[in-house]
Scaffold this motif. Structure first.
Motif, PDB file in Angstrom:
ATOM      1  N   SER A  94     102.583 -21.949 -10.613  1.00 22.10           N
ATOM      2  CA  SER A  94     101.981 -20.784 -11.484  1.00 22.10           C
ATOM      3  C   SER A  94     101.227 -21.406 -12.671  1.00 22.10           C
ATOM      4  O   SER A  94     101.707 -22.226 -13.342  1.00 22.10           O
ATOM      5  N   SER A 142      97.602 -20.984 -15.505  1.00 26.71           N
ATOM      6  CA  SER A 142      96.655 -20.093 -16.245  1.00 26.71           C
ATOM      7  C   SER A 142      95.492 -20.761 -16.617  1.00 26.71           C
ATOM      8  O   SER A 142      95.238 -22.108 -16.568  1.00 26.71           O
ATOM      9  N   THR A 143      94.374 -20.216 -16.571  1.00 25.85           N
ATOM     10  CA  THR A 143      93.015 -20.438 -17.062  1.00 25.85           C
ATOM     11  C   THR A 143      93.145 -20.385 -18.637  1.00 25.85           C
ATOM     12  O   THR A 143      93.921 -19.459 -19.131  1.00 25.85           O
ATOM     13  N   ASP A 197      87.514 -20.414 -18.103  1.00 30.52           N
ATOM     14  CA  ASP A 197      88.105 -19.599 -16.829  1.00 30.52           C
ATOM     15  C   ASP A 197      87.763 -19.817 -15.538  1.00 30.52           C
ATOM     16  O   ASP A 197      88.208 -19.719 -14.715  1.00 30.52           O
ATOM     17  N   SER A 198      86.438 -20.833 -15.573  1.00 31.83           N
ATOM     18  CA  SER A 198      86.213 -21.311 -14.386  1.00 31.83           C
ATOM     19  C   SER A 198      85.395 -22.569 -14.570  1.00 31.83           C
ATOM     20  O   SER A 198      84.861 -23.016 -15.614  1.00 31.83           O
ATOM     21  N   PRO A 253      88.486 -21.402 -10.174  1.00 33.46           N
ATOM     22  CA  PRO A 253      89.478 -21.402 -11.420  1.00 33.46           C
ATOM     23  C   PRO A 253      89.376 -22.925 -12.030  1.00 33.46           C
ATOM     24  O   PRO A 253      89.566 -23.613 -11.371  1.00 33.46           O
ATOM     25  N   TRP A 259      92.064 -24.227 -14.081  1.00 32.28           N
ATOM     26  CA  TRP A 259      93.372 -24.193 -14.681  1.00 32.28           C
ATOM     27  C   TRP A 259      93.708 -24.958 -15.818  1.00 32.28           C
ATOM     28  O   TRP A 259      93.081 -26.414 -15.772  1.00 32.28           O
ATOM     29  N   ILE A 270      98.734 -21.547  -5.375  1.00 33.03           N
ATOM     30  CA  ILE A 270      98.876 -21.527  -6.783  1.00 33.03           C
ATOM     31  C   ILE A 270      98.760 -19.732  -7.390  1.00 33.03           C
ATOM     32  O   ILE A 270      97.730 -19.102  -6.874  1.00 33.03           O
ATOM     33  N   THR A 325      97.640 -17.686 -10.403  1.00 34.50           N
ATOM     34  CA  THR A 325      96.884 -17.676 -11.578  1.00 34.50           C
ATOM     35  C   THR A 325      97.322 -16.479 -12.408  1.00 34.50           C
ATOM     36  O   THR A 325      97.147 -15.321 -12.464  1.00 34.50           O
TER      37      THR A 325
END
Length: 250
Positions: free
Chosen positions: A123, A125-126, A134-135, A154, A156, A212, A214
């Motif tokens: 798990s 996050s961005t 975020d990308s 993404p 991350w 994964i 996000t």
């Protein structure tokens, strides 16, 4: 099912720099214990670490797989490599990994661990704060390192993540990708050898089955203080920038 929180304190040619992260880690642990009643593990190089944790683990054997006897490397390279072995060294079945400068602000941080029970192996996050985007479309990373990866994939952050004992295959793939550029080749995308591009490349290589999950950006909110971007929401985990780290230790 044993759950816990893990940190890494890696080597540094500058002893003061290492001590700074030990101090930060102790502060982070105070926040973690306030909001999550979970045991704490620390991976360090050697068996001496001035951090108050339930488990102190020597990570030397993992780093020795990549370095010659007596050889040292950038402290961040060491930490990123050691993260990819977390499925082996963590004493917990499910682990929430935190960088030493990450602070749990709410009990909802446990979602990082809980979501792993849904069948995900990681798990992550961005981030929409500071330069973490975020990308990959919005990063400053040069195109060459993301060959064939769509720009909307993404990006991350690898400073906070959840993993479990079955996460080894994707972590192995991240390590494989990281080793292609980490020793001296990071100038391709910046001045510091972060593993974020390796995470993207590994996940894309395993897509659509990278497993994964996000997490929303509020689970990994970068904050830089004066002159920096202030997250408008209510962060669940606050991830500090270097100016704030230095202020906290004065």
């Amino acid at each position: 099912m044993l759950e816990g929180i893990a940190y890494i304190i890696s080597n540094s040619p500058d002893k003061k720099h290492k001590n700074v992260f030990e101090e930060l880690c102790n502060k982070s642990i105070l926040f973690a214990r306030q909001h999550l009643k979970l045991p704490i593990a620390i991976l360090c190089l050697g068996d001496k670490c001035n951090v108050k944790a339930d488990h102190i683990i020597d990570g030397t054997k993992y780093l020795e797989k990549h370095l010659k006897p007596g050889e040292e490397t950038h402290g961040l390279i060491a930490a990123e490599l050691l993260k990819t072995y977390i499925a082996e060294w963590s004493p917990f079945d499910r682990t929430l990994y935190l960088d030493c400068d990450a602070f749990i602000m709410k009990p909802a941080a446990k979602d990082y661990i809980d979501v792993l029970s849904y069948g995900y192996d990681l798990s992550l996050s961005t981030c929409i704060t500071m330069e973490w985007k975020d990308s990959i479309e919005k990063t400053a990373v040069k195109d060459g390192i993301f060959k064939d990866v769509p720009s909307y994939f993404p990006y991350w952050n690898f400073g906070i993540f959840g993993s479990h004992k079955g996460s080894g295959p994707i972590l192995d793939k991240i390590r494989e990708e990281f080793l292609t550029y980490c020793f001296g080749g990071w100038s391709k995308f910046g001045s510091v050898p972060h593993a974020q591009p390796a995470v993207v490349r590994a996940a894309f290589g395993l897509a659509p089955n990278h497993k994964i999950f996000t997490m929303p950006a509020k689970y990994n909110c970068h904050f830089a203080g004066a002159g920096g971007y202030v997250f408008s929401g209510s962060p669940i985990i606050l991830h500090l920038w270097k100016d704030i780290r230095e202020m906290m230790l004065r």
